[in-house]
Design an enzyme around this catalytic site. Structure first.
Site, mmCIF file in Angstrom:
data_model
loop_
_atom_site.group_PDB
_atom_site.id
_atom_site.type_symbol
_atom_site.label_atom_id
_atom_site.label_comp_id
_atom_site.label_asym_id
_atom_site.label_seq_id
_atom_site.Cartn_x
_atom_site.Cartn_y
_atom_site.Cartn_z
ATOM 1 N N THR A 286 1.232 -4.194 6.739
ATOM 2 C CA THR A 286 1.578 -5.618 6.719
ATOM 3 C C THR A 286 0.336 -6.503 6.760
ATOM 4 O OG1 THR A 286 1.756 -5.693 9.124
ATOM 5 C CG2 THR A 286 3.776 -5.248 7.898
ATOM 6 N N LEU A 287 -0.826 -5.915 7.090
ATOM 7 C CA LEU A 287 -2.028 -6.740 7.251
ATOM 8 C C LEU A 287 -3.077 -6.478 6.180
ATOM 9 C CD1 LEU A 287 -2.530 -6.446 11.135
ATOM 10 C CD2 LEU A 287 -1.379 -8.260 9.855
ATOM 11 N N PRO B 206 0.837 -1.201 0.000
ATOM 12 C CA PRO B 206 0.000 0.000 0.000
ATOM 13 C C PRO B 206 0.869 1.248 0.000
ATOM 14 C CG PRO B 206 -0.666 -1.520 1.746
ATOM 15 C CD PRO B 206 0.648 -1.995 1.229
ATOM 16 N N TYR C 134 12.470 15.210 19.541
ATOM 17 C CA TYR C 134 12.756 15.134 18.116
ATOM 18 C C TYR C 134 14.183 15.617 17.870
ATOM 19 C CZ TYR C 134 11.012 15.045 13.314
ATOM 20 O OH TYR C 134 10.783 14.711 12.006
ATOM 21 N N THR D 118 5.487 9.630 2.389
ATOM 22 C CA THR D 118 6.363 10.440 3.246
ATOM 23 C C THR D 118 7.068 9.616 4.327
ATOM 24 O OG1 THR D 118 4.507 10.951 4.686
ATOM 25 C CG2 THR D 118 4.989 12.525 2.934
ATOM 26 N N ARG E 56 0.414 4.957 13.241
ATOM 27 C CA ARG E 56 0.139 5.605 14.527
ATOM 28 C C ARG E 56 0.724 7.022 14.551
ATOM 29 N NH1 ARG E 56 -1.635 2.382 18.669
ATOM 30 N NH2 ARG E 56 -0.876 3.874 20.188
ATOM 31 N N ALA E 57 0.220 7.838 13.645
ATOM 32 C CA ALA E 57 0.760 9.187 13.500
ATOM 33 C C ALA E 57 0.367 10.073 14.676
ATOM 34 C CB ALA E 57 0.261 9.798 12.206
#
Lengths: 636, 639
Positions: free
Chosen positions: A348-349, A212, A556, A217, A295-296
């Site tokens: 992956t799913l 997918p 970060y 990004t 999980r953004a």
């Protein structure tokens, strides 16, 4: 910069509080600074920016991405930083507030920080050499059946090469050198959930590998095609599944196709007076489906929550069929939440096709701010207190001294003597009168949102806390520039790469009592590793505390260095990044806060979630996708 | 100086500078009032001694412990907190620049009298100056004399490096005035026997960690724990070491720099006191009055002193792969926590590494080489017939070549002829030996006139004092010789040429003598390799893949080395014998046992069966007991 919406300044007429506020969300972060005026002001300097070539139906991302976006760098083809003939930095194009502006301080900062020189260029290969792209391995039966169901597809080199990578440094570096590795053998563009179901069924039938692709990004090597994959690899580009299917104003939810990208989602919702408030730094290009599967986290999560807080319902097509919940109850006690198998599954799913998300009315008022602290330690103590009192603004970030300097280098040309005089005065006040050491001071940037009165009240509360930790309010301008930095950082990396400077960012989350330790040790580790690996000039090693939580924070990091004289710069960079991650883990930081694992950080999964944890995830994969159709090999 | 001369001096290329030279030609007052402007640690904002103490008393860690202690003892938290405050007052330093100046002034005066020169390696100081800016620095000198105590501060003050805070024993604090001066010169004071006093441990460890964490100043402490009475390195103590390292293990600092410092003396101020202490005369309590009384030592000459600052060691680099720092990830930072077994092993290993480097960094004096030879002569011969001076000088030069081959560092003055160097060494040490009519004799204290006869036992003790002093100076060279000596011993005893067999015996010796000499844990095969190479370098053995074969002309080397180790073998054997004879008793106190050892040794020395006086040394006796405990031959019932 026409001031357009008087509705923003408080009265709150429903009709006017609409599109125009939110259209310029990104533009807002990039806007021209407000003429040195730090007084409280409404939104008048936010003007709707000329829209991209959004076609009539509101699609920003065309099927042929390479026609508007760089094939070997970040963002739009027409927007880039360059040093002009006078040696001044400027930003090209017309899309951003910064476009066409001169950044006079950037050159000196750049040369001084990296020991780089404008004389030493390392330009990228300008055009994709299509013959460097391997001929596609096609599964003819699959292709035939795909044709019969009428889903558009392509096996042109440009399309395939574009979808074989994310934005990790090593990926972009290779592209700039014209090196193309294993890329998908074809690209398909489903138009809706049903198309996806058909494609997945065909892939299972013909044993084709599906990867997918949302916004592209990724910074975790998640989009890299596994070199060991022998089957035909099909990139499933969700960009054409980009409609808002309905808005439910009673429940404040919207049902959206997962291929929509962030800026379109916000723009379209704004037209109805709503927003999701989910603003990851990549929101110009990243997609809803991508957010769910990695999980953004968004900049304004303090008000709106992270993606896992925002989703109400998810529909995903897997090789075993469609997974979804039967209702939209706000919370359920029905065993482990199946959404959490999907969130972070990294493709992956299956393919996330549709998502129901919470929406909020567009806030009437928004205000930036900043606070200068004498040192980073005080700044962290302040953020911790803000988190303790649970009064964090929509966004609060603490940049270290290096990043503060970096931000300053991005100051556009000052328009009047008066402004530069004011700047000088401010600097004098902080460093001489208040005794702040310019090489230690750091700045917190703030973004407040809500109704005007509450924002002002909230602002006062935060500034009062800051004062207890020696913080001085330093104006909206500094705050805004801080946010601008995060939106243009990827464009800036391309500029650096034109002059032998390579850069990367990485993140972690960490309990409060370890924040300082992680920041200090990781930065120092980067410096030491660079030195040990023969990097000639001391690197830029910088961090910011970018999110606060009750029990910890997200940190970060940026690191960048001049690679002249290194025979294999990418390898050096990879070693440094690896060492930095080891350092994070040793100091109690997490493997990732929001970038995800992909293939880049797979090696640490076992120690991160334990043997049993990996086994659990593996057994889900084995059940859902026994033939490894979704074969990007991320995560496990 | 020609290259070969330099090689024979054994100082290598290091630039050793005599810091007294400048003191002798410029004003001490000027020195004391020099501008002191050191480059501080860059890692954090500067803080004061008072800030440190406040941070400690406010720390979550201390509050947790106070709560626990209050619960256990049933007293109120306020009271326990008050107690903690008192401990802190007793403990804390109050580093004050004016006092450093005062100390510097006095110190200049005193050391100029005591020593002819103080050699310091400048490159070591230069690297240290860099290192203190980068990371918290731990200065780790060996401890041979009370003079050690302030010399480092003095040198750092002279060369514009932040002066350290120094771990000292509480008895020093109790000295009138002097205690306060030391405190203000940066000393902080630790009780000798802390035992299981939880509160004390908490205050101490947090205090030390705080200094390291803030990079307040370099921390100086003696990893050997106390002054070595035998001038031989002591098995390192780990408590303090663990405290200074913990901030790294917990990630509170990026790295910690350890600087081994080797201080060597031509002649140690306390030499005869130490020998007497070893023979059971208790050490005088530290007191200001005592210090003043001791001022007569100022009248004597103590030759030169060498301070060698070792290469800074990065704890981070050394611990790579040895420490899993994520061990601390799942508990709060300030929770009192037992270190992991892994961490303890690492601390011990590091401490041994540092002591090993102290040894390697120390300079062997000509006198120490002579002592190695002198002590191999039978005591009666040395006392009565004396040793031919020419023999001694010839053999000393032979030994000098050998230890240089072994890679040791020597402090052999290059300017004077060799014979002059050796005779001046003898005259410096006339309290031990003297030269008369071409022969060297053991110096013995004169019998007080009013006593006509002394018992044979008393005679033994009288002889034992200079012999133990001699042994102590021999010990200054032992670190360079002990590994090849153990190999030589293995060769003599096993009569084998097989590497494996020799290695097995070598390991056995190391295990037995692990309390006597410093061996770095886990370094067995490297030690063995080193021993082989040493013997090979001086032509004593040929080595091949499988074999270590003795060469024909090697007997001199092998015999010398074997004899070097013999006193230890003899002492250990004798004490083991004592244990076996006590077998019926099964349980004995340490006191009873040591008395029995002493009596037996005395008897055997008198009967001529025991040739070494070192069995009489309480240090040897304690080492054997510790070895027996470690080897589980005896067990401690009660401490």
């Amino acid at each position: 910069m026409a001031s357009s919406s008087s509705g923003g300044s408080g009265s709150g007429s429903e009709m006017q509080r609409t599109a125009q506020h939110r259209i310029s969300v990104i533009a807002g972060h990039l806007r021209r600074p407000a003429e040195g005026d730090v007084a409280v002001r409404a939104e008048e300097c936010k003007a709707p920016q000329s829209r991209l070539e959004a076609s009539g139906d509101g699609r920003t991302v065309p099927m042929k991405r390479h026609e508007v976006m760089k094939w070997n760098g970040w963002g739009y083809s027409d927007s880039r930083f360059l040093f002009n003939k006078k040696g001044q930095a400027e930003f090209t194009g017309k899309r951003y507030k910064l476009s066409g502006m001169i950044l006079p301080a950037l050159k000196d900062w750049f040369e001084g920080t990296f020991g780089a020189s404008l004389q030493h260029k390392s330009p990228a290969t300008p055009l994709l050499n299509t013959s460097a792209v391997q001929a596609p391995t096609l599964n003819q039966d699959f292709v035939e059946e795909l044709k019969s169901i009428g889903v558009p597809f392509s096996h042109e080199a440009e399309d395939r090469a574009f979808r074989g990578h994310g934005h990790c440094l090593h990926e972009i570096f290779a592209l700039r050198e014209g090196k193309i590795g294993r890329v998908p053998d074809m690209v398909v563009w489903p138009n809706c959930h049903n198309d996806v179901e058909k494609i997945v069924a065909l892939a299972c039938k013909h044993n084709v590998c599906l990867i997918p692709y949302g916004g592209g990004t990724s910074v975790s090597s998640a989009l890299e095609c596994p070199p060991e994959e022998t089957r035909s690899i099909v990139s499933l580009d969700t960009s054409q599944m980009n409609r808002i299917l309905w808005i439910d104003e009673k429940n404040l939810t919207a049902h959206v196709e997962a291929g929509i990208i962030g800026q379109d989602l916000e723009r379209l919702l704004n037209e109805s007076g709503y927003c999701t408030g989910h603003e990851p730094d990549s929101m110009e290009f990243s997609s809803l489906g991508g957010w769910v599967s990695t999980r953004a986290s968004g900049m304004k999560k303090n008000i709106y929550g992270n993606i896992e807080d925002l989703v109400v319902h998810i529909k995903m097509v897997t090789p075993q069929g469609v997974i979804e919940k039967s209702c939209q109850g706000p919370r359920m006690s029905t065993g482990p939440d199946i959404h959490h198998f999907i969130l972070g599954s990294e493709g992956t799913l299956g393919v996330v096709t549709e998502v129901t998300m919470k929406i909020r009315p567009v806030p009437e008022y928004q205000k930036y701010g900043s606070v200068v602290f004498p040192n980073f330690e005080q700044g962290v103590a302040c953020l911790r207190e803000v988190a303790k009192q649970r009064c964090a603004p929509a966004s609060i970030r603490l940049m270290d001294n290096e990043q503060f300097m970096f931000g300053h280098a991005l100051k556009p040309q000052v328009s009047s003597i008066f402004t530069s005089f004011l700047d000088g005065l401010k600097k004098f006040y902080i460093t001489k009168f208040k005794g702040f050491d310019p090489s230690r001071l750091c700045v917190a940037t703030l973004l407040f949102e809500g109704n005007r009165e509450k924002v002002l009240q909230h602002e006062k509360q935060v500034y009062d806390i800051a004062a207890k930790f020696g913080g001085l309010a330093a104006g909206e301008d500094n705050g805004q520039r801080g946010y601008m930095l995060t939106f243009v950082i990827a464009y800036l990396r391309d500029l650096g790469m034109d002059y032998y400077v390579i850069a990367e960012s990485f993140e972690t989350s960490v309990p409060w009592d370890r924040v300082l330790d992680v920041c200090r040790n990781v930065k120092a580790r980067v410096v030491r590793e660079c030195k040990d690996k023969g990097v000639q000039f001391s690197p830029l090693s910088s961090c910011r505390v970018t999110q606060t939580y009750d029990a910890g924070a997200c940190v970060y990091f940026y690191f960048a260095f001049n690679y002249r004289g290194l025979s294999d710069p990418v390898h050096v960079y990879e070693q440094v990044e690896h060492a930095a991650r080891e350092e994070i883990l040793a100091n109690g930081g997490s493997l990732s806060h929001h970038h995800g694992v992909g293939k880049l950080r797979k090696e640490w999964m076992r120690e991160t979630v334990s043997e049993v944890g990996v086994g659990m995830l593996q057994s889900v994969k084995d059940y859902v996708d026994p033939k490894n159709i979704f074969g990007n090999r991320n995560l496990l | 100086m020609k290259a070969s001369d330099r090689d024979l001096r054994g100082m290598k290329d290091d630039e050793f500078v005599d810091i007294l030279e400048e003191r002798r030609c410029s004003s001490d007052l000027g020195h004391a009032f020099r501008t002191f402007n050191p480059q501080p640690y860059k890692g954090g904002p500067p803080c004061s001694a008072a800030d440190l103490n406040k941070a400690l008393l406010d720390s979550h860690f201390l509050h947790r412990v106070v709560k626990e202690v209050a619960m256990e003892t049933g007293s109120s938290q306020e009271k326990v907190m008050e107690e903690a405050g008192e401990i802190l007052v007793e403990m804390s330093h109050n580093l004050h620049l004016p006092f450093i100046r005062l100390m510097g002034y006095t110190f200049s005066k005193v050391i100029k009298r005591l020593f002819t020169s103080i050699f310091v390696n400048m490159d070591g100081l230069n690297t240290l100056q860099q290192a203190v800016q980068e990371n918290p620095v731990i200065l780790m000198p060996n401890h041979r004399s009370y003079v050690d105590f302030l010399i480092i501060s003095y040198i750092l003050f002279t060369y514009d490096i932040p002066v350290p805070v120094i771990a000292a024993g509480v008895p020093l604090a109790e000295m009138k005035i002097v205690g306060e001066i030391l405190r203000r010169s940066g000393a902080f004071f630790i009780r000798r026997s802390i035992g299981s006093d939880k509160l004390y441990w908490a205050v101490l460890s947090e205090y030390v960690r705080g200094i390291v964490r803030h990079g307040f100043a370099p921390v100086e402490f003696y990893v050997e724990g106390l002054r070595s009475r035998t001038l031989k390195s002591l098995t390192p103590k780990l408590g303090m070491m663990q405290m200074v390292l913990e901030p790294y293990f917990k990630g509170e600092v990026f790295d910690i720099t350890l600087v081994p410092i080797s201080i060597s003396y031509d002649r140690v101020l306390e030499e005869s006191l130490l020998a007497r202490e070893l023979l059971g005369v208790p050490k005088p309590k530290e007191s200001t009055a005592g210090l003043l009384k001791a001022s007569r030592v100022l009248q004597e000459d103590y030759g030169s002193m060498q301070v060698n600052f070792g290469q800074p060691l990065s704890v981070r680099k050394l611990c790579e792969g040895k420490i899993n720092r994520s061990y601390y990830n799942l508990v709060p930072r300030d929770l009192p926590m037992k270190p992991s077994a892994e961490a303890l092993a690492c601390v011990s290993w590091l401490a041994h590494v540092v002591v090993g480097l102290q040894e390697r960094g120390s300079l062997i004096s000509p006198w120490s080489l002579m002592a190695c030879l002198l002590i191999q002569e039978p005591t009666t011969v040395l006392a009565e017939q004396g040793l031919l001076w020419d023999d001694l000088t010839e053999k000393t030069l032979w030994l000098r070549k050998m230890v240089l081959d072994f890679g040791a560092r020597l402090n052999w003055p290059g300017e004077a002829p060799n014979s002059a160097v050796m005779s001046s060494a003898i005259s410096l040490h006339r309290s031990i030996v003297y030269l008369k009519a071409g022969r060297v004799y053991l110096t013995q204290e004169e019998v007080p006139l009013r006593r006509h006869r002394i018992s044979p036992e008393e005679g033994v003790f009288r002889t034992a004092v200079p012999v133990l002093m001699l042994a102590a100076y021999r010990n200054q060279s032992l670190h360079a010789l002990v590994r090849p000596a153990m190999l030589a011993m293995s060769i003599c005893i096993t009569r084998s040429t097989q590497r494996d067999e020799l290695f097995r015996f070598f390991c056995f010796l190391q295990e037995v003598f692990a309390n006597e000499f410093i061996f770095i844990p886990g370094n067995l095969s490297q030690d063995f390799e080193e021993a082989c190479l040493c013997l090979n370098s001086c032509g004593a053995v040929y080595i091949s893949e499988q074999e270590v074969r003795v060469s024909e002309q090697s007997s001199e080397v092998i015999t010398f080395l074997q004899k070097l180790l013999q006193p230890f073998i003899d002492s250990y054997q004798l004490i083991f014998r004592c244990v076996c004879e006590e077998e019926q008793v099964q349980v004995f106190t340490e006191k009873q046992f040591l008395a029995a050892v002493r009596a037996l040794a005395l008897k055997l020395i008198l009967s001529g069966e025991l040739h070494t006086y070192e069995t009489l040394s309480s240090d040897t006796q304690k080492n054997v007991l510790s070895a027996l405990c470690r080897l589980e031959a005896v067990a401690k019932l009660r401490t």
